[in-house]
Design a protein around this motif. Structure first.
Motif, PDB file in Angstrom:
ATOM      1  N   GLN A 174     -31.501   1.781   7.311  1.00  0.00           N
ATOM      2  CA  GLN A 174     -30.422   1.425   8.219  1.00  0.00           C
ATOM      3  C   GLN A 174     -29.487   2.601   8.083  1.00  0.00           C
ATOM      4  N   VAL A 175     -29.105   3.255   9.222  1.00  0.00           N
ATOM      5  CA  VAL A 175     -28.110   4.161   9.198  1.00  0.00           C
ATOM      6  C   VAL A 175     -26.923   3.901   9.742  1.00  0.00           C
ATOM      7  N   LEU A 176     -25.485   4.347   9.017  1.00  0.00           N
ATOM      8  CA  LEU A 176     -24.284   3.848   9.541  1.00  0.00           C
ATOM      9  C   LEU A 176     -23.750   5.320  10.105  1.00  0.00           C
ATOM     10  N   GLY A 177     -23.038   5.339  11.295  1.00  0.00           N
ATOM     11  CA  GLY A 177     -22.531   6.424  11.926  1.00  0.00           C
ATOM     12  C   GLY A 177     -21.292   6.261  12.425  1.00  0.00           C
ATOM     13  N   LEU A 178     -20.496   7.125  12.768  1.00  0.00           N
ATOM     14  CA  LEU A 178     -19.155   7.320  13.346  1.00  0.00           C
ATOM     15  C   LEU A 178     -19.107   7.739  14.631  1.00  0.00           C
ATOM     16  N   VAL A 179     -18.443   6.874  15.432  1.00  0.00           N
ATOM     17  CA  VAL A 179     -17.891   7.659  16.768  1.00  0.00           C
ATOM     18  C   VAL A 179     -16.671   7.450  17.256  1.00  0.00           C
ATOM     19  N   ALA A 180     -15.936   8.253  17.856  1.00  0.00           N
ATOM     20  CA  ALA A 180     -14.519   7.825  18.195  1.00  0.00           C
ATOM     21  C   ALA A 180     -14.511   7.039  19.155  1.00  0.00           C
ATOM     22  N   GLN A 181     -13.362   6.065  18.743  1.00  0.00           N
ATOM     23  CA  GLN A 181     -13.201   4.732  19.642  1.00  0.00           C
ATOM     24  C   GLN A 181     -13.417   4.778  21.147  1.00  0.00           C
ATOM     25  N   GLY A 182     -14.385   4.087  21.535  1.00  0.00           N
ATOM     26  CA  GLY A 182     -14.724   3.976  23.079  1.00  0.00           C
ATOM     27  C   GLY A 182     -15.498   5.266  23.590  1.00  0.00           C
ATOM     28  N   LYS A 183     -16.164   5.968  22.800  1.00  0.00           N
ATOM     29  CA  LYS A 183     -16.814   7.295  23.243  1.00  0.00           C
ATOM     30  C   LYS A 183     -18.226   7.015  23.168  1.00  0.00           C
ATOM     31  N   ALA A 184     -18.823   5.803  22.493  1.00  0.00           N
ATOM     32  CA  ALA A 184     -19.998   5.739  22.143  1.00  0.00           C
ATOM     33  C   ALA A 184     -20.809   5.804  23.706  1.00  0.00           C
ATOM     34  N   MET A 185     -22.035   6.675  23.706  1.00  0.00           N
ATOM     35  CA  MET A 185     -22.925   6.609  24.853  1.00  0.00           C
ATOM     36  C   MET A 185     -23.744   5.287  25.123  1.00  0.00           C
ATOM     37  N   LEU A 186     -23.748   4.659  26.160  1.00  0.00           N
ATOM     38  CA  LEU A 186     -24.559   3.333  26.193  1.00  0.00           C
ATOM     39  C   LEU A 186     -25.868   3.582  27.077  1.00  0.00           C
ATOM     40  N   ARG A 187     -26.700   2.532  27.246  1.00  0.00           N
ATOM     41  CA  ARG A 187     -27.755   3.014  28.485  1.00  0.00           C
ATOM     42  C   ARG A 187     -27.446   2.269  29.659  1.00  0.00           C
ATOM     43  N   SER A 188     -26.222   1.746  29.714  1.00  0.00           N
ATOM     44  CA  SER A 188     -25.752   0.932  31.051  1.00  0.00           C
ATOM     45  C   SER A 188     -25.367   1.392  32.102  1.00  0.00           C
ATOM     46  N   ALA A 189     -24.878   2.644  32.071  1.00  0.00           N
ATOM     47  CA  ALA A 189     -23.968   3.295  33.082  1.00  0.00           C
ATOM     48  C   ALA A 189     -24.521   4.371  34.035  1.00  0.00           C
ATOM     49  N   ALA A 190     -25.852   4.483  34.110  1.00  0.00           N
ATOM     50  CA  ALA A 190     -26.525   5.158  34.826  1.00  0.00           C
ATOM     51  C   ALA A 190     -26.069   4.864  36.314  1.00  0.00           C
ATOM     52  N   SER A 235     -23.521   9.536  31.585  1.00  0.00           N
ATOM     53  CA  SER A 235     -23.432   8.202  32.074  1.00  0.00           C
ATOM     54  C   SER A 235     -24.280   7.165  31.143  1.00  0.00           C
ATOM     55  N   ALA A 236     -25.329   7.813  30.596  1.00  0.00           N
ATOM     56  CA  ALA A 236     -26.161   6.956  30.037  1.00  0.00           C
ATOM     57  C   ALA A 236     -27.126   7.790  28.921  1.00  0.00           C
ATOM     58  N   CYS A 237     -27.723   7.375  27.810  1.00  0.00           N
ATOM     59  CA  CYS A 237     -28.187   8.151  27.089  1.00  0.00           C
ATOM     60  C   CYS A 237     -29.334   7.618  26.293  1.00  0.00           C
ATOM     61  N   ILE A 238     -30.447   8.016  25.669  1.00  0.00           N
ATOM     62  CA  ILE A 238     -31.257   6.998  24.982  1.00  0.00           C
ATOM     63  C   ILE A 238     -32.321   8.352  24.312  1.00  0.00           C
ATOM     64  N   ASP A 239     -32.812   7.807  23.020  1.00  0.00           N
ATOM     65  CA  ASP A 239     -33.506   8.757  22.161  1.00  0.00           C
ATOM     66  C   ASP A 239     -35.019   8.314  22.676  1.00  0.00           C
ATOM     67  N   ILE A 240     -35.901   9.345  22.895  1.00  0.00           N
ATOM     68  CA  ILE A 240     -37.246   9.068  23.234  1.00  0.00           C
ATOM     69  C   ILE A 240     -38.155   8.841  22.154  1.00  0.00           C
ATOM     70  N   SER A 241     -38.319   7.582  21.547  1.00  0.00           N
ATOM     71  CA  SER A 241     -39.034   7.089  20.772  1.00  0.00           C
ATOM     72  C   SER A 241     -40.496   6.711  21.069  1.00  0.00           C
ATOM     73  N   ASP A 242     -40.436   5.847  22.308  1.00  0.00           N
ATOM     74  CA  ASP A 242     -41.641   5.167  22.638  1.00  0.00           C
ATOM     75  C   ASP A 242     -42.510   5.914  23.846  1.00  0.00           C
ATOM     76  N   GLY A 243     -41.870   7.085  24.442  1.00  0.00           N
ATOM     77  CA  GLY A 243     -42.210   7.713  25.372  1.00  0.00           C
ATOM     78  C   GLY A 243     -41.119   7.745  26.599  1.00  0.00           C
ATOM     79  N   LEU A 244     -41.393   8.778  27.372  1.00  0.00           N
ATOM     80  CA  LEU A 244     -40.222   9.094  28.292  1.00  0.00           C
ATOM     81  C   LEU A 244     -40.322   7.920  29.358  1.00  0.00           C
ATOM     82  N   LEU A 245     -41.267   7.351  29.959  1.00  0.00           N
ATOM     83  CA  LEU A 245     -41.609   6.455  30.744  1.00  0.00           C
ATOM     84  C   LEU A 245     -40.584   5.202  30.316  1.00  0.00           C
ATOM     85  N   ALA A 246     -41.099   4.588  29.243  1.00  0.00           N
ATOM     86  CA  ALA A 246     -40.684   3.463  28.492  1.00  0.00           C
ATOM     87  C   ALA A 246     -39.081   3.725  28.287  1.00  0.00           C
ATOM     88  N   ASP A 247     -38.762   4.712  27.652  1.00  0.00           N
ATOM     89  CA  ASP A 247     -37.285   4.734  27.238  1.00  0.00           C
ATOM     90  C   ASP A 247     -36.345   5.117  28.536  1.00  0.00           C
TER      91      ASP A 247
END
Ligand code: ADP
Ligand code: MG
Length: 316
Positions: free
Chosen positions: A130-146, A204-216
């Motif tokens: 389990q990783v814990l990270g820090l991001v400036a409030q309101g600045k996290a990139m989500l998957r939902s705004a493309a 606008s959106a970001c994801i890391d490619i763990s399962d393959g480009l098409l899936a992610d």
């Protein structure tokens, strides 16, 4: 060796603890979060012979487990703060544990991310980080705004790790130098922290490619309520992959998992800024397509629709 001796010997004092924080050895870790930041957390389980070969070097298994988990923080635009480890072991083998702990320490130091707690049990080999990270409030990139019209980008090259994994099968062979490159890409994915932080105000959106480009990329599209077009000719592949896989490199780049590169979408007016960012980071950033209306991720090769054989890895 008892459970507590094992923890003390192999899992205490891994990575740089912040002054005043409490890590391994108490009932819970106590961690300070700087004002103006949000905590980002993500957890990943790696099972022997599902996520990694059980007979791989323990050092590699440890480093890969931590790096894969850290990649999720990078994809959110966060920086690493600390991690916890739930470890299930078939036996307390000091040689294996020593190597595992050494690998974990190396990367805990490299990514400035201390081990602050965990759990140790007996059973089939399983590693949960389990990783814990820090991001400036309101600045996290989500998957939902493309949005339709956004450009789709990927970092680095795709398909290398899937080829590396296939090289663990002794029936598959590559040139020795290529083989080392591809195996390293599988065992030591590079969480793209600097890129993630730089993208946070732009993408606008970001994801890391763990399962393959098409899936992610499919996840970004579903979460954003959009579709996407991918230019198969534009997919960045390494020379090593091209030599190893020939024509098959396209399939690996589209559907092969484990690369942990970032796939992200940006408004079209960000293209010049991304070219500069690529230069600054010394990291290839390639436009591979566009977000559009609809819900499908469609691939095109030489103007015609291209149907990949495989759509990425799922457990069920
Ligand atoms: P408790 O019984 O209070 O849940 P444990 O006996 O499981 O605590 O663990 C004792 C201490 O060792 C705790 O601080 C815990 O976070 C830590 N710990 C246990 N296993 C690990 C591990 N594999 N890696 C890091 N810390 C661990
Ligand atoms: Mg307790």
């Amino acid at each position: 060796m008892g459970e507590f001796e094992l923890i003390r010997q192999y899992f205490q004092g891994l990575g740089p603890m912040a002054a005043g924080d409490v890590g391994v050895g108490d009932d819970g870790a106590v961690l300070s979060i700087p004002a103006g930041f949000s905590l980002v957390t993500s957890i990943d389980t790696q099972l022997a012979d599902v996520h990694f070969p059980a007979d791989a070097p323990a050092e590699f298994i440890a480093r890969r487990a931590l790096r894969c988990a850290l990649s999720d923080l990078a994809a959110m635009g966060a920086s690493a703060h600390s991690f916890t480890l739930a470890l299930t072991l078939p036996a307390a083998d000091p040689v294996w544990l020593q190597a595992f702990s050494r690998g974990l320490r190396e990367d805990a130091d490299a990514f400035h991310c201390p081990l602050v707690g965990g759990d140790t049990t007996r059973g089939p080999l399983s590693i949960t980080v389990q990783v814990l990270g820090l991001v400036a409030q309101g600045k996290a990139m989500l998957r939902s705004a493309a949005r339709p019209g956004d450009r789709v980008y990927v970092s680095g090259t795709l398909g290398d790790a899937a080829a590396g994994l296939s090289l663990l099968d002794p029936n598959n062979k590559a040139d020795i130098e290529d083989s080392k490159h591809l195996l390293d890409r599988y065992f030591f994915p590079q969480p793209r922290f600097a890129l993630g932080r730089a993208l946070s105000p732009r993408a606008s959106a970001c994801i890391d490619i763990s399962d393959g480009l098409l899936a992610d990329l499919g996840h970004i599209c579903r979460c954003s309520g959009v579709g996407a077009r991918i230019d198969v000719d534009a997919l960045p592949v390494s020379g090593q992959l091209l030599r190893f896989a020939g024509e098959q490199c396209r399939e690996l780049a589209l559907s092969g998992g484990d690369d942990y590169e970032l796939c992200f979408t940006v408004p079209a007016d960000q293209e010049t800024a991304l070219a500069a960012l690529s230069e600054e980071l010394g990291l290839k950033l390639t436009a591979i397509g566009e977000i559009r209306d609809g819900e499908l991720v469609e691939c095109y090769l030489g103007g015609a629709l291209f149907k990949p054989v495989d759509a990425g890895y799922t457990h069920f």
